[in-house]
Design an enzyme around this catalytic site. Structure first.
Site, PDB file in Angstrom:
ATOM      1  N   ARG A 197      -5.288 -60.829  12.707  1.00 18.14           N
ATOM      2  CA  ARG A 197      -6.320 -61.650  10.889  1.00 18.14           C
ATOM      3  C   ARG A 197      -7.090 -60.640  10.983  1.00 18.14           C
ATOM      4  O   ARG A 197      -7.691 -59.265  11.946  1.00 18.14           O
ATOM      5  CB  ARG A 197      -6.570 -62.701  11.188  1.00 18.14           C
ATOM      6  CG  ARG A 197      -5.786 -63.248  10.506  1.00 18.14           C
ATOM      7  CD  ARG A 197      -6.589 -65.017  10.629  1.00 18.14           C
ATOM      8  NE  ARG A 197      -5.220 -66.035  10.263  1.00 18.14           N
ATOM      9  CZ  ARG A 197      -4.804 -66.395  11.865  1.00 18.14           C
ATOM     10  NH1 ARG A 197      -5.947 -66.323  12.693  1.00 18.14           N
ATOM     11  NH2 ARG A 197      -3.677 -67.527  11.453  1.00 18.14           N
ATOM     12  N   ASN A 257     -17.781 -53.393  23.973  1.00 19.13           N
ATOM     13  CA  ASN A 257     -17.946 -53.786  22.772  1.00 19.13           C
ATOM     14  C   ASN A 257     -17.977 -54.696  23.670  1.00 19.13           C
ATOM     15  O   ASN A 257     -16.959 -56.019  23.365  1.00 19.13           O
ATOM     16  CB  ASN A 257     -16.446 -53.525  22.281  1.00 19.13           C
ATOM     17  CG  ASN A 257     -16.507 -53.745  20.958  1.00 19.13           C
ATOM     18  OD1 ASN A 257     -17.989 -55.108  20.662  1.00 19.13           O
ATOM     19  ND2 ASN A 257     -15.817 -53.708  20.133  1.00 19.13           N
ATOM     20  N   GLU A 278     -22.163 -48.291  23.929  1.00 16.54           N
ATOM     21  CA  GLU A 278     -21.379 -49.526  23.621  1.00 16.54           C
ATOM     22  C   GLU A 278     -20.461 -48.739  22.427  1.00 16.54           C
ATOM     23  O   GLU A 278     -21.096 -47.608  21.742  1.00 16.54           O
ATOM     24  CB  GLU A 278     -22.901 -50.364  22.673  1.00 16.54           C
ATOM     25  CG  GLU A 278     -22.630 -51.144  21.403  1.00 16.54           C
ATOM     26  CD  GLU A 278     -23.635 -51.144  21.215  1.00 16.54           C
ATOM     27  OE1 GLU A 278     -24.610 -50.374  20.475  1.00 16.54           O
ATOM     28  OE2 GLU A 278     -23.899 -52.508  20.092  1.00 16.54           O
ATOM     29  N   HIS A 282     -17.717 -50.497  18.855  1.00 21.74           N
ATOM     30  CA  HIS A 282     -17.808 -51.445  17.750  1.00 21.74           C
ATOM     31  C   HIS A 282     -16.971 -50.943  17.019  1.00 21.74           C
ATOM     32  O   HIS A 282     -16.726 -49.544  16.605  1.00 21.74           O
ATOM     33  CB  HIS A 282     -19.467 -51.367  17.033  1.00 21.74           C
ATOM     34  CG  HIS A 282     -19.637 -52.078  17.946  1.00 21.74           C
ATOM     35  ND1 HIS A 282     -20.006 -53.931  18.145  1.00 21.74           N
ATOM     36  CD2 HIS A 282     -20.970 -52.013  18.045  1.00 21.74           C
ATOM     37  CE1 HIS A 282     -20.805 -54.417  18.724  1.00 21.74           C
ATOM     38  NE2 HIS A 282     -21.124 -52.880  18.510  1.00 21.74           N
TER      39      HIS A 282
HETATM   40  O1  CA2 Z   1     -16.612 -54.370  14.914  1.00 19.68           O
HETATM   41  C1  CA2 Z   1     -16.567 -54.480  16.372  1.00 19.68           C
HETATM   42  O2  CA2 Z   1     -15.874 -53.724  17.333  1.00 19.68           O
HETATM   43  C2  CA2 Z   1     -17.749 -56.038  16.543  1.00 19.68           C
HETATM   44  O3  CA2 Z   1     -17.944 -55.847  17.906  1.00 19.68           O
HETATM   45  C3  CA2 Z   1     -16.120 -56.937  16.418  1.00 19.68           C
HETATM   46  C4  CA2 Z   1     -16.806 -57.702  16.352  1.00 19.68           C
HETATM   47  C5  CA2 Z   1     -17.430 -58.797  15.805  1.00 19.68           C
HETATM   48  O4  CA2 Z   1     -18.148 -59.906  15.889  1.00 19.68           O
HETATM   49  C6  CA2 Z   1     -18.984 -57.858  15.516  1.00 19.68           C
HETATM   50  O5  CA2 Z   1     -19.505 -58.132  14.737  1.00 19.68           O
HETATM   51  C7  CA2 Z   1     -17.566 -56.511  16.159  1.00 19.68           C
HETATM   52  C8  CA2 Z   1     -15.328 -58.718  16.527  1.00 19.68           C
HETATM   53  C9  CA2 Z   1     -14.002 -58.978  17.509  1.00 19.68           C
HETATM   54  C10 CA2 Z   1     -12.152 -59.625  16.607  1.00 19.68           C
HETATM   55  O6  CA2 Z   1     -12.342 -60.487  15.710  1.00 19.68           O
HETATM   56  C11 CA2 Z   1     -11.662 -60.742  15.463  1.00 19.68           C
HETATM   57  C12 CA2 Z   1     -11.756 -62.016  14.182  1.00 19.68           C
HETATM   58  C13 CA2 Z   1     -10.215 -62.419  13.606  1.00 19.68           C
HETATM   59  C14 CA2 Z   1      -8.821 -61.669  14.432  1.00 19.68           C
HETATM   60  C15 CA2 Z   1      -9.073 -61.024  14.537  1.00 19.68           C
HETATM   61  C16 CA2 Z   1     -10.197 -60.589  15.696  1.00 19.68           C
END
Ligand code: CA2
Length: 143
Positions: free
Chosen positions: A17, A73, A97, A99
């Protein structure tokens, strides 16, 4: 030279997603990308993903004497976890780090990175490429 590459919660669901934010590719695709980047750079690596803060803290602690640097990450824990920040400070290994998205251009709560306070550099908003940049950064730093 051996790098530990840590991914935090929900990164195992990449490509399922929110593709408009994190892209179409899966966690398995990310593992393949990292594997190729490390081979090209001539560095050994181990990838670790967990949805649990304490497991990430344990893994960072265990890195001492085993790895030369950490690419991390921390995902959502980026913005909440003083425990991960303290673990990175405690082992004092060079850390970078990463992202996938540009956290500086998203919601206010994503603009704070605790883990980033113990990292030598941050690559954000570059997708998978950010991991390669982090690997090459650490290779230069450690050599
Ligand atoms: O941009 C990034 O790599 C983040 O570390 C990803 C995190 C987020 O909470 C950080 O703010 C930024 C989220 C990881 C994956 O989340 C998903 C959400 C929905 C579907 C699949 C993965």
């Amino acid at each position: 030279m051996k790098l530990l590459i840590i991914n935090g919660p929900n990164i195992n669901l990449l490509g399922v997603r929110e593709k408009h934010i994190y892209g179409n590719e899966s966690y398995e695709d990310l593992l393949r990308f990292i594997d190729e980047a490390c081979q090209k750079a001539g560095v050994e690596h181990e990838c670790f993903q967990s949805n649990h803060e304490g497991d990430i803290v344990d893994k960072i602690q265990q890195a001492l004497g085993v790895f030369d640097g950490i690419v991390i990450n921390p995902a959502a824990y980026t913005h909440t976890s003083v425990a991960i920040l303290d673990a990175l400070k405690a082992v004092n290994l060079p850390a970078v780090e990463v992202h996938l998205s540009d956290i500086s251009q998203r919601e206010e709560f994503r603009k704070i990175s605790y883990a980033g306070m113990a990292c030598q550099a941050t690559f954000a908003g570059l997708g998978f490429k950010g991991y390669e940049k982090a690997i090459l950064y650490l290779k230069e730093l450690v050599k």
